[in-house]
Design a protein around this motif. Structure first.
Motif, PDB file in Angstrom:
ATOM      1  N   ILE A 114       0.854  -1.189   0.000  1.00 14.23           N
ATOM      2  CA  ILE A 114       0.000   0.000   0.000  1.00 14.23           C
ATOM      3  C   ILE A 114       0.892   1.241   0.000  1.00 14.23           C
ATOM      4  O   ILE A 114       0.581   2.244  -0.621  1.00 14.23           O
ATOM      5  N   VAL A 115       2.019   1.138   0.706  1.00 16.52           N
ATOM      6  CA  VAL A 115       3.042   2.182   0.719  1.00 16.52           C
ATOM      7  C   VAL A 115       4.293   1.569   0.120  1.00 16.52           C
ATOM      8  O   VAL A 115       4.663   0.450   0.463  1.00 16.52           O
ATOM      9  N   ILE A 116       4.915   2.280  -0.808  1.00 16.23           N
ATOM     10  CA  ILE A 116       6.127   1.756  -1.441  1.00 16.23           C
ATOM     11  C   ILE A 116       7.283   2.730  -1.238  1.00 16.23           C
ATOM     12  O   ILE A 116       7.074   3.923  -1.041  1.00 16.23           O
ATOM     13  N   ASP A 117       8.504   2.193  -1.262  1.00 14.44           N
ATOM     14  CA  ASP A 117       9.696   3.028  -1.203  1.00 14.44           C
ATOM     15  C   ASP A 117       9.898   3.665  -2.564  1.00 14.44           C
ATOM     16  O   ASP A 117       9.758   2.999  -3.609  1.00 14.44           O
ATOM     17  N   LYS A 118      10.214   4.954  -2.567  1.00 15.93           N
ATOM     18  CA  LYS A 118      10.389   5.658  -3.826  1.00 15.93           C
ATOM     19  C   LYS A 118      11.300   6.852  -3.593  1.00 15.93           C
ATOM     20  O   LYS A 118      11.187   7.532  -2.576  1.00 15.93           O
ATOM     21  N   LYS A 119      12.199   7.091  -4.512  1.00 16.50           N
ATOM     22  CA  LYS A 119      13.045   8.273  -4.434  1.00 16.50           C
ATOM     23  C   LYS A 119      12.601   9.244  -5.519  1.00 16.50           C
ATOM     24  O   LYS A 119      12.355   8.847  -6.653  1.00 16.50           O
ATOM     25  N   GLU A 120      12.484  10.514  -5.123  1.00 17.39           N
ATOM     26  CA  GLU A 120      12.144  11.550  -6.093  1.00 17.39           C
ATOM     27  C   GLU A 120      12.659  12.890  -5.593  1.00 17.39           C
ATOM     28  O   GLU A 120      12.919  13.060  -4.407  1.00 17.39           O
ATOM     29  N   GLN A 121      12.822  13.820  -6.508  1.00 17.01           N
ATOM     30  CA  GLN A 121      13.293  15.139  -6.136  1.00 17.01           C
ATOM     31  C   GLN A 121      12.148  15.952  -5.539  1.00 17.01           C
ATOM     32  O   GLN A 121      11.003  15.848  -5.970  1.00 17.01           O
ATOM     33  N   GLN A 122      12.491  16.744  -4.532  1.00 14.98           N
ATOM     34  CA  GLN A 122      11.510  17.603  -3.870  1.00 14.98           C
ATOM     35  C   GLN A 122      12.102  19.004  -3.715  1.00 14.98           C
ATOM     36  O   GLN A 122      13.318  19.157  -3.575  1.00 14.98           O
ATOM     37  N   LEU A 123      11.249  20.001  -3.725  1.00 10.07           N
ATOM     38  CA  LEU A 123      11.693  21.359  -3.440  1.00 10.07           C
ATOM     39  C   LEU A 123      11.910  21.498  -1.937  1.00 10.07           C
ATOM     40  O   LEU A 123      11.210  20.881  -1.147  1.00 10.07           O
ATOM     41  N   TYR A 124      12.885  22.272  -1.563  1.00 11.91           N
ATOM     42  CA  TYR A 124      13.111  22.531  -0.149  1.00 11.91           C
ATOM     43  C   TYR A 124      13.782  23.881   0.004  1.00 11.91           C
ATOM     44  O   TYR A 124      14.296  24.449  -0.963  1.00 11.91           O
ATOM     45  N   CYS A 125      13.772  24.391   1.197  1.00  7.87           N
ATOM     46  CA  CYS A 125      14.290  25.727   1.475  1.00  7.87           C
ATOM     47  C   CYS A 125      15.730  25.637   1.963  1.00  7.87           C
ATOM     48  O   CYS A 125      15.993  25.045   3.008  1.00  7.87           O
TER      49      CYS A 125
END
Length: 143
Positions: A120-131
């Motif tokens: 139901i929840v999977i491991d995934k890497k992705e880019q995210q915006l951050y400050c």
């Protein structure tokens, strides 16, 4: 065969532990959940109503700096007052706790482990915006 037993977990948006509750909190988020919990109990449904202030939230560092104290002191200040506000409005939580308690951590881990096991929840890497300035979680992407 489908089980005849149905368990219902009722919760609303968890309040932040960095300030006092106001009527908007109570009427907007918690009253509908409380009404639903009471309705389910009247039907003899197996339900649990749960609330716990979010103890590790983005406003805490700002409150800590502003009040020159620790996050724990802030949480310890507002938790009893907010619990008393819920009690004064006779909110019918089966459990009103703290997200900083070890039991909460273990329960949350168990939920996510089970969700992960069932995909139901999977491991995934992705880019995210951050400050980069770490000014605030909700800051604009180009602050």
């Amino acid at each position: 065969m489908k089980s005849p037993f149905k368990r219902i977990l009722i919760t609303a948006a968890l309040p932040y532990a960095n300030g006092y509750l106001h009527l908007g909190h109570l009427a907007g988020a918690y009253l509908p959940a409380d009404i639903y919990a009471r309705y389910q109990r009247m039907k003899n449904a197996m339900c649990s109503s749960f609330a716990a202030p979010m103890n590790m939230v983005s406003p805490l560092p700002f409150q800590r700096k502003k009040k020159k104290t620790t996050p724990k002191n802030i949480i310890d200040r507002y938790h009893p007052a907010n619990k008393a506000a819920f009690e004064a409005f006779e909110m019918s939580f089966d459990n009103y706790s703290r997200t900083s308690l070890p039991l909460h951590h273990e329960t949350a881990k168990d939920f996510f482990r089970e969700f992960h096991k069932r995909s139901i929840v999977i491991d995934k890497k992705e880019q995210q915006l951050y400050c980069l300035k770490r000014c605030h979680v909700s800051c604009r992407p180009l602050c």
